[in-house]
Design a protein around this motif. Structure first.
Motif, short mmCIF file in Angstrom:
data_model
loop_
_atom_site.label_atom_id
_atom_site.label_comp_id
_atom_site.label_asym_id
_atom_site.label_seq_id
_atom_site.Cartn_x
_atom_site.Cartn_y
_atom_site.Cartn_z
N ARG A 3 0.83 -1.20 0.00
CA ARG A 3 0.00 0.00 0.00
C ARG A 3 0.86 1.25 0.00
O ARG A 3 0.62 2.20 -0.75
CB ARG A 3 -0.94 0.01 1.20
CG ARG A 3 -1.85 1.24 1.22
CD ARG A 3 -2.57 1.39 2.51
NE ARG A 3 -1.62 1.60 3.58
CZ ARG A 3 -1.94 1.93 4.81
NH1 ARG A 3 -3.20 2.06 5.14
NH2 ARG A 3 -1.03 2.11 5.73
N ASP A 4 1.90 1.27 0.81
CA ASP A 4 2.78 2.43 0.87
C ASP A 4 3.50 2.65 -0.45
O ASP A 4 3.69 3.79 -0.88
CB ASP A 4 3.78 2.27 2.01
CG ASP A 4 3.11 2.28 3.38
OD1 ASP A 4 1.96 2.79 3.48
OD2 ASP A 4 3.71 1.78 4.33
N ALA A 5 3.92 1.58 -1.10
CA ALA A 5 4.60 1.71 -2.39
C ALA A 5 3.65 2.27 -3.45
O ALA A 5 4.03 3.14 -4.24
CB ALA A 5 5.15 0.35 -2.84
N VAL A 6 2.40 1.80 -3.45
CA VAL A 6 1.42 2.31 -4.41
C VAL A 6 1.14 3.78 -4.13
O VAL A 6 1.07 4.60 -5.04
CB VAL A 6 0.12 1.47 -4.36
CG1 VAL A 6 -0.99 2.13 -5.16
CG2 VAL A 6 0.39 0.07 -4.90
N ARG A 7 1.00 4.13 -2.87
CA ARG A 7 0.77 5.54 -2.51
C ARG A 7 1.93 6.42 -2.93
O ARG A 7 1.75 7.59 -3.26
CB ARG A 7 0.53 5.67 -1.01
CG ARG A 7 -0.85 5.20 -0.60
CD ARG A 7 -1.10 5.36 0.88
NE ARG A 7 -0.85 6.74 1.30
CZ ARG A 7 -0.58 7.08 2.55
NH1 ARG A 7 -0.49 6.18 3.49
NH2 ARG A 7 -0.38 8.34 2.87
N ALA A 8 3.13 5.87 -2.96
CA ALA A 8 4.32 6.63 -3.36
C ALA A 8 4.46 6.71 -4.88
O ALA A 8 5.38 7.35 -5.38
CB ALA A 8 5.57 6.01 -2.74
N SER A 18 -10.74 -2.18 2.26
CA SER A 18 -10.57 -1.69 3.63
C SER A 18 -9.21 -1.06 3.86
O SER A 18 -9.06 -0.23 4.75
CB SER A 18 -10.79 -2.84 4.63
OG SER A 18 -9.89 -3.90 4.37
N LEU A 19 -8.21 -1.42 3.07
CA LEU A 19 -6.87 -0.83 3.22
C LEU A 19 -6.73 0.52 2.52
O LEU A 19 -5.86 1.31 2.89
CB LEU A 19 -5.80 -1.78 2.66
CG LEU A 19 -5.51 -3.03 3.44
CD1 LEU A 19 -4.48 -3.88 2.71
CD2 LEU A 19 -5.00 -2.68 4.83
N VAL A 20 -7.56 0.77 1.52
CA VAL A 20 -7.33 1.97 0.69
C VAL A 20 -8.55 2.86 0.53
O VAL A 20 -8.48 3.87 -0.17
CB VAL A 20 -6.81 1.57 -0.71
CG1 VAL A 20 -5.45 0.91 -0.61
CG2 VAL A 20 -7.80 0.67 -1.42
N ILE A 21 -9.67 2.54 1.17
CA ILE A 21 -10.91 3.26 0.91
C ILE A 21 -10.79 4.77 1.15
O ILE A 21 -11.30 5.57 0.38
CB ILE A 21 -12.08 2.66 1.71
CG1 ILE A 21 -13.40 3.22 1.20
CG2 ILE A 21 -11.92 2.89 3.19
CD1 ILE A 21 -14.61 2.46 1.70
N ARG A 22 -10.10 5.17 2.19
CA ARG A 22 -9.97 6.61 2.47
C ARG A 22 -9.05 7.29 1.48
O ARG A 22 -9.26 8.44 1.12
CB ARG A 22 -9.49 6.81 3.90
CG ARG A 22 -10.56 6.40 4.89
CD ARG A 22 -10.22 6.78 6.28
NE ARG A 22 -11.28 6.33 7.17
CZ ARG A 22 -11.20 6.33 8.45
NH1 ARG A 22 -10.11 6.77 9.04
NH2 ARG A 22 -12.20 5.91 9.19
N HIS A 23 -8.05 6.59 0.99
CA HIS A 23 -7.15 7.16 -0.01
C HIS A 23 -7.86 7.33 -1.34
O HIS A 23 -7.65 8.31 -2.05
CB HIS A 23 -5.91 6.28 -0.17
CG HIS A 23 -5.15 6.10 1.11
ND1 HIS A 23 -4.45 7.12 1.71
CD2 HIS A 23 -5.01 5.02 1.91
CE1 HIS A 23 -3.90 6.67 2.83
NE2 HIS A 23 -4.23 5.40 2.97
N ALA A 26 -10.26 10.26 -1.01
CA ALA A 26 -9.55 11.55 -0.99
C ALA A 26 -8.88 11.86 -2.33
O ALA A 26 -8.32 12.93 -2.50
CB ALA A 26 -8.50 11.55 0.12
N GLY A 27 -8.91 10.90 -3.26
CA GLY A 27 -8.31 11.13 -4.57
C GLY A 27 -6.82 10.85 -4.64
O GLY A 27 -6.18 11.12 -5.65
#
Length: 81
Positions: A3-8, A18-23, A26-27
């Motif tokens: 998840r952190d790598a994808v966010r980066a 459930s791991l990424v719903i807020r991200h 938020a776009g």
């Protein structure tokens, strides 16, 4: 870590909502859709309720309170970083 790598911006991944719903909301991440039949189940197995340990009983009660609807949003609250 994924998840952190994808966010980066390192790539894409198939992850539980459930791991990424807020991200996603938020776009910060984009959702490419859902995968059919990829439900998640949580099982708590024990021998019998008659001999149920107090700690196990308290844990099961906490699960029921924390996830009353068994929705991804409820689980997401525990993973938000």
């Amino acid at each position: 870590m994924i998840r952190d790598a994808v966010r980066a911006g390192a790539g894409v991944a198939r992850m539980p909502l459930s791991l990424v719903i807020r991200h996603v909301a938020a776009g910060r991440l984009a959702s490419w859709g859902d995968v059919a039949g990829s439900g998640i189940a949580l099982w708590a197995m024990y021998l019998t309720r008659r001999l149920l340990n107090a700690r196990v009983s308290a844990f099961l009660d906490q699960l029921r309170r924390a996830f009353p609807r068994a929705a991804a949003e409820e689980l997401a609250a525990y993973f938000e970083a």
